[in-house]
Scaffold this motif. Sequence first.
Motif, PDB file in Angstrom:
ATOM      1  N   ASN A   1       1.355   9.209  -3.439  1.00 46.48           N
ATOM      2  CA  ASN A   1       0.023   9.202  -2.842  1.00 46.48           C
ATOM      3  C   ASN A   1      -0.409  10.664  -2.664  1.00 46.48           C
ATOM      4  O   ASN A   1       0.124  11.378  -1.816  1.00 46.48           O
ATOM      5  CB  ASN A   1       0.068   8.470  -1.498  1.00 46.48           C
TER       6      ASN A   1
ATOM      7  N   SER B   1       4.378  13.267  -3.328  1.00 44.89           N
ATOM      8  CA  SER B   1       4.318  11.839  -3.021  1.00 44.89           C
ATOM      9  C   SER B   1       3.605  11.118  -4.152  1.00 44.89           C
ATOM     10  O   SER B   1       2.841  11.741  -4.909  1.00 44.89           O
ATOM     11  CB  SER B   1       3.544  11.610  -1.709  1.00 44.89           C
TER      12      SER B   1
ATOM     13  N   GLY C   1      10.370  11.347   4.240  1.00 41.71           N
ATOM     14  CA  GLY C   1      10.086  10.227   5.130  1.00 41.71           C
ATOM     15  C   GLY C   1       8.763   9.590   4.756  1.00 41.71           C
ATOM     16  O   GLY C   1       8.271   9.766   3.636  1.00 41.71           O
ATOM     17  N   ASP C   2       8.191   8.880   5.710  1.00 39.70           N
ATOM     18  CA  ASP C   2       6.910   8.210   5.500  1.00 39.70           C
ATOM     19  C   ASP C   2       5.813   8.928   6.264  1.00 39.70           C
ATOM     20  O   ASP C   2       6.018   9.330   7.407  1.00 39.70           O
ATOM     21  CB  ASP C   2       6.972   6.757   5.970  1.00 39.70           C
ATOM     22  N   LEU C   3       4.667   9.055   5.625  1.00 46.52           N
ATOM     23  CA  LEU C   3       3.485   9.636   6.252  1.00 46.52           C
ATOM     24  C   LEU C   3       2.308   8.761   5.877  1.00 46.52           C
ATOM     25  O   LEU C   3       2.026   8.588   4.681  1.00 46.52           O
ATOM     26  CB  LEU C   3       3.271  11.079   5.780  1.00 46.52           C
ATOM     27  N   ASP C   4       1.681   8.170   6.873  1.00 44.12           N
ATOM     28  CA  ASP C   4       0.537   7.273   6.650  1.00 44.12           C
ATOM     29  C   ASP C   4       0.872   6.174   5.638  1.00 44.12           C
ATOM     30  O   ASP C   4       0.075   5.852   4.766  1.00 44.12           O
ATOM     31  CB  ASP C   4      -0.694   8.059   6.202  1.00 44.12           C
ATOM     32  N   GLY C   5       2.081   5.617   5.748  1.00 38.39           N
ATOM     33  CA  GLY C   5       2.470   4.495   4.905  1.00 38.39           C
ATOM     34  C   GLY C   5       2.941   4.850   3.509  1.00 38.39           C
ATOM     35  O   GLY C   5       3.177   3.960   2.695  1.00 38.39           O
ATOM     36  N   SER C   6       3.088   6.124   3.217  1.00 37.45           N
ATOM     37  CA  SER C   6       3.554   6.548   1.895  1.00 37.45           C
ATOM     38  C   SER C   6       4.788   7.425   2.037  1.00 37.45           C
ATOM     39  O   SER C   6       4.888   8.231   2.966  1.00 37.45           O
ATOM     40  CB  SER C   6       2.472   7.347   1.164  1.00 37.45           C
ATOM     41  N   GLY C   7       5.707   7.287   1.093  1.00 35.21           N
ATOM     42  CA  GLY C   7       6.879   8.158   1.080  1.00 35.21           C
ATOM     43  C   GLY C   7       6.487   9.554   0.643  1.00 35.21           C
ATOM     44  O   GLY C   7       5.715   9.717  -0.304  1.00 35.21           O
ATOM     45  N   VAL C   8       6.981  10.552   1.351  1.00 39.60           N
ATOM     46  CA  VAL C   8       6.701  11.944   1.003  1.00 39.60           C
ATOM     47  C   VAL C   8       7.995  12.753   1.054  1.00 39.60           C
ATOM     48  O   VAL C   8       8.939  12.405   1.762  1.00 39.60           O
ATOM     49  CB  VAL C   8       5.665  12.608   1.935  1.00 39.60           C
TER      50      VAL C   8
ATOM     51  N   ALA D   1      -1.257  11.792   0.885  1.00 37.45           N
ATOM     52  CA  ALA D   1      -0.083  11.956   1.752  1.00 37.45           C
ATOM     53  C   ALA D   1       0.640  13.260   1.423  1.00 37.45           C
ATOM     54  O   ALA D   1       1.093  13.968   2.330  1.00 37.45           O
ATOM     55  CB  ALA D   1       0.853  10.762   1.609  1.00 37.45           C
TER      56      ALA D   1
ATOM     57  N   LEU E   1       8.963  13.625   9.788  1.00 39.40           N
ATOM     58  CA  LEU E   1       9.887  13.505   8.671  1.00 39.40           C
ATOM     59  C   LEU E   1      11.286  13.902   9.129  1.00 39.40           C
ATOM     60  O   LEU E   1      11.458  14.546  10.162  1.00 39.40           O
ATOM     61  CB  LEU E   1       9.437  14.407   7.516  1.00 39.40           C
TER      62      LEU E   1
END
Length: 98
Positions: A78, A76, A48-55, A81, A34
């Motif tokens: 998700n 998130s 940023g993105d973590l495993d395709g999800s915004g966090v 995530a 991130l």
Amino acid sequence: MAQTPAIHVGSDTRAKSQADALRDAEFAIRETGLAVTFSSDPHIGGAGDLDGSGVAVLVTCLPQGSRTFIEVVGASDNSSAAEQARNRIRTITMGPPS
């Protein structure tokens, strides 16, 4: 109704200075992939993105005598995530129990 973000929180105290905890939190945010988006004592945040999800994450480090209270929040759309971000950053920032 719009989907609302999931929020995961974890906190504890560690035998380290506030400066060390904030430095470790900055490292943890970057190590997780991130970007550090702000830093304002006693907080540091990232996103940023973590495993395709915004966090988004927020780490708070408050001195308590010779120890520092550290709280890590991950958010998130998700929930998985958010939980992963919180867990990764908490583990690196806090280190082993002390």
